[in-house]
Scaffold this active site. Structure first.
Site, PDB file in Angstrom:
ATOM      1  N   SER A 267      -6.149   0.926   0.957  1.00 50.51           N
ATOM      2  CA  SER A 267      -5.879   1.627   1.561  1.00 50.51           C
ATOM      3  C   SER A 267      -6.835   3.292   1.193  1.00 50.51           C
ATOM      4  O   SER A 267      -6.314   4.360   0.764  1.00 50.51           O
ATOM      5  CB  SER A 267      -4.077   2.370   0.871  1.00 50.51           C
ATOM      6  OG  SER A 267      -3.395   1.894   0.639  1.00 50.51           O
TER       7      SER A 267
ATOM      8  N   GLU B 230      -4.562 -12.136   0.950  1.00 54.10           N
ATOM      9  CA  GLU B 230      -3.510 -11.976   2.540  1.00 54.10           C
ATOM     10  C   GLU B 230      -3.072 -13.366   2.593  1.00 54.10           C
ATOM     11  O   GLU B 230      -2.542 -14.151   3.142  1.00 54.10           O
ATOM     12  CB  GLU B 230      -3.476 -11.301   3.832  1.00 54.10           C
ATOM     13  CG  GLU B 230      -3.087 -10.386   4.186  1.00 54.10           C
ATOM     14  CD  GLU B 230      -3.752  -9.083   4.382  1.00 54.10           C
ATOM     15  OE1 GLU B 230      -5.081  -9.670   5.038  1.00 54.10           O
ATOM     16  OE2 GLU B 230      -4.096  -7.592   4.000  1.00 54.10           O
TER      17      GLU B 230
ATOM     18  N   HIS C 236      -8.578 -13.420  -0.495  1.00 56.52           N
ATOM     19  CA  HIS C 236      -8.555 -12.159   0.095  1.00 56.52           C
ATOM     20  C   HIS C 236      -6.732 -11.931  -0.104  1.00 56.52           C
ATOM     21  O   HIS C 236      -6.054 -13.755   0.248  1.00 56.52           O
ATOM     22  CB  HIS C 236      -8.279 -11.814   1.743  1.00 56.52           C
ATOM     23  CG  HIS C 236      -7.768 -10.272   1.650  1.00 56.52           C
ATOM     24  ND1 HIS C 236      -6.425 -10.302   2.139  1.00 56.52           N
ATOM     25  CD2 HIS C 236      -8.650  -9.040   2.258  1.00 56.52           C
ATOM     26  CE1 HIS C 236      -6.735  -8.781   2.160  1.00 56.52           C
ATOM     27  NE2 HIS C 236      -7.534  -8.314   2.587  1.00 56.52           N
TER      28      HIS C 236
ATOM     29  N   ASN D 146     -12.699  -5.079   6.953  1.00 59.02           N
ATOM     30  CA  ASN D 146     -12.838  -6.147   7.414  1.00 59.02           C
ATOM     31  C   ASN D 146     -11.243  -6.005   8.165  1.00 59.02           C
ATOM     32  O   ASN D 146      -9.894  -5.292   8.100  1.00 59.02           O
ATOM     33  CB  ASN D 146     -11.439  -6.702   6.098  1.00 59.02           C
ATOM     34  CG  ASN D 146     -10.388  -7.847   6.695  1.00 59.02           C
ATOM     35  OD1 ASN D 146     -11.101  -8.677   7.353  1.00 59.02           O
ATOM     36  ND2 ASN D 146      -9.473  -8.333   4.937  1.00 59.02           N
TER      37      ASN D 146
ATOM     38  N   GLU E   8      -8.690  -5.181  -5.002  1.00 61.68           N
ATOM     39  CA  GLU E   8      -7.345  -4.991  -4.568  1.00 61.68           C
ATOM     40  C   GLU E   8      -6.496  -5.348  -4.931  1.00 61.68           C
ATOM     41  O   GLU E   8      -5.993  -6.215  -5.113  1.00 61.68           O
ATOM     42  CB  GLU E   8      -7.852  -6.471  -3.027  1.00 61.68           C
ATOM     43  CG  GLU E   8      -9.228  -5.771  -2.144  1.00 61.68           C
ATOM     44  CD  GLU E   8      -9.511  -6.009  -0.466  1.00 61.68           C
ATOM     45  OE1 GLU E   8      -9.793  -5.182   0.003  1.00 61.68           O
ATOM     46  OE2 GLU E   8      -8.495  -6.835  -0.175  1.00 61.68           O
TER      47      GLU E   8
ATOM     48  N   LYS F 173      -9.154  -8.020   9.645  1.00 61.95           N
ATOM     49  CA  LYS F 173      -7.914  -8.913   9.957  1.00 61.95           C
ATOM     50  C   LYS F 173      -7.370  -9.421  11.184  1.00 61.95           C
ATOM     51  O   LYS F 173      -8.891  -9.521  11.735  1.00 61.95           O
ATOM     52  CB  LYS F 173      -6.881  -8.177   9.282  1.00 61.95           C
ATOM     53  CG  LYS F 173      -6.611  -7.543   7.545  1.00 61.95           C
ATOM     54  CD  LYS F 173      -6.008  -6.694   7.363  1.00 61.95           C
ATOM     55  CE  LYS F 173      -6.446  -6.176   5.826  1.00 61.95           C
ATOM     56  NZ  LYS F 173      -5.521  -5.774   5.219  1.00 61.95           N
TER      57      LYS F 173
ATOM     58  N   GLY G 265      -2.435  -1.707   2.310  1.00 64.93           N
ATOM     59  CA  GLY G 265      -1.257  -1.645   3.955  1.00 64.93           C
ATOM     60  C   GLY G 265      -0.348  -0.210   3.670  1.00 64.93           C
ATOM     61  O   GLY G 265       0.560  -0.096   4.481  1.00 64.93           O
TER      62      GLY G 265
HETATM   63  P1  13P Z   1      -6.034  -1.436   4.128  1.00 70.38           P
HETATM   64  O1  13P Z   1      -7.416  -0.713   4.125  1.00 70.38           O
HETATM   65  O2  13P Z   1      -5.296  -2.049   5.090  1.00 70.38           O
HETATM   66  O3  13P Z   1      -5.203  -1.137   2.731  1.00 70.38           O
HETATM   67  O4  13P Z   1      -6.506  -2.835   3.681  1.00 70.38           O
HETATM   68  C1  13P Z   1      -7.336  -3.518   2.571  1.00 70.38           C
HETATM   69  C2  13P Z   1      -7.641  -5.170   2.787  1.00 70.38           C
HETATM   70  O5  13P Z   1      -7.005  -5.693   2.688  1.00 70.38           O
HETATM   71  C3  13P Z   1      -9.254  -4.840   3.182  1.00 70.38           C
HETATM   72  O6  13P Z   1      -9.675  -5.776   2.719  1.00 70.38           O
END
Ligand code: 13P
Length: 250
Positions: free
Chosen positions: A210, A98, A96, A11, A166, A13, A172
Site C-alpha cells: 500500500s 501472492e 512474493h 510490480n 511486505e 502483477k 493491496g
Molecule cells: P500494493 O502496492 O498494491 O499494496 O502491492 C504491494 C506489492 O505486493 C508489491 O509487490
C-alpha cells in the site's frame, strides 16, 4: 549492479496488455533517461521483451515476477531464469506473498529459485513478510527470521540481492504498519541479514504494501528503508514517478 537510493520498483502483477504496458513504459522512459536513483519495473512475462526494448535507452531496470528453479526441461507453463535474462530482464522478484500464500511456495522452493536466478546473473528481489494472524500474535520477527533463514542459499553473498519487507496484510489493502513499526522492522531485518550473510548489512531493504504518493516520502525517509516495492500505484506513470520523487529521486 549499483543500486543508488531511492530504489523504487514497480510490480505490475498480472496486469498489462501490450498497448497499455508499452504506453506506461514509454511515459516512464521519457522521464528517466538519466536517474539519480534506481527505478525498476516488473511487467508480466509476456511484456518483458517489448518493455525492455522500449526502455533500453534509459536507466530503467526491467525484471520478471518469478522464475522456475531449473534452467530448462519438461515443466509446462514455466519460465526459467536464463529465459528471463534472454528476454531482456535484469532482475526477478522471488517469494512474493501472492506466490508463497496464494500458490503455496515454500522457503525451500524460493531458495532453489534464488540460486537459479543468481546463476543466470539476475538481481533478486526477495520478498518476506508476516500474515495478519502472525502480526496480531506477535510472531512477526520469528516469521521474518524463518523466511530469511529458509529462503537464502548457504554461502550467498550480498551482491545482486535486495530484500523487500511486505507485510501480507498491507498488500493491496490500503493499510500499512506505522512508520515506527516499519523503521524497527527494517532495522531488525538488517541485523538478521548481517548475521546470515557476510556483508549482509549492505543489502538494500525495500518496504512494500500500500505504498502511494501520499505516504511514500514518510516511509522512504525512515532509517534502514532504501526504497519501496510498489504494486497498484506502479500501474499509473504519474503516481509511480511521484513515489520515486518522494524518495528523493530525479
Ligand atoms: P500494493 O502496492 O498494491 O499494496 O502491492 C504491494 C506489492 O505486493 C508489491 O509487490
Amino acid at each position: 549492479m549499483r543500486l543508488d537510493r531511492p530504489v523504487v520498483f514497480g510490480n505490475w502483477k498480472m496486469n498489462g496488455l501490450r498497448a497499455e504496458g508499452l504506453a506506461l513504459a514509454g511515459t516512464l522512459a521519457e522521464r528517466a533517461v538519466r536517474l539519480t536513483g534506481t527505478l525498476g519495473i516488473f511487467p508480466p512475462f509476456t511484456l518483458i521483451h517489448a518493455v525492455a526494448q522500449r526502455v533500453k535507452e534509459t536507466a530503467i531496470l526491467v525484471g520478471g515476477q518469478d522464475c522456475h528453479e531449473r534452467a530448462s526441461g519438461a515443466y509446462t507453463g514455466c519460465v526459467s531464469a536464463p529465459m528471463l535474462a534472454d528476454s531482456g530482464a535484469k532482475a526477478v522478484i522471488l517469494g512474493h506473498s501472492e506466490r508463497r500464500h496464494g500458490l503455496g511456495e515454500s522457503d525451500a522452493l524460493v531458495r532453489a529459485k534464488l540460486r537459479a536466478a543468481r546463476a543466470a546473473g539476475l538481481l533478486v528481489v526477495l520478498c518476506i513478510g508476516e500474515t495478519e494472524a502472525e502480526y496480531l500474535a506477535g510472531a512477526r520477527s520469528a516469521r521474518l527470521a524463518a523466511q530469511i533463514d529458509g529462503s537464502l542459499p548457504e554461502g550467498i553473498g550480498p551482491e545482486g540481492l535486495v530484500v523487500a519487507y511486505e507485510p501480507v496484510w498491507a498488500i493491496g489493502t490500503g493499510r500499512t504498519p506505522t512508520a515506527e513499526e516499519i523503521r524497527a522492522t527494517h532495522r531488525e531485518i538488517r541485523a538478521m541479514l548481517a548475521k546470515r550473510i557476510v556483508g549482509g548489512d549492505s543489502v538494500p531493504l525495500l518496504y512494500g504494501g500500500s505504498v502511494k504518493p501520499e505516504n511514500a516520502a514518510e516511509i522512504m525517509a525512515l532509517g534502514d528503508v532504501d526504497g519501496v516495492l510498489v504494486g497498484g500505484a506502479s500501474l499509473d506513470a504519474r503516481s509511480f514517478w511521484s513515489i520515486y520523487q518522494a524518495g528523493g529521486g530525479a
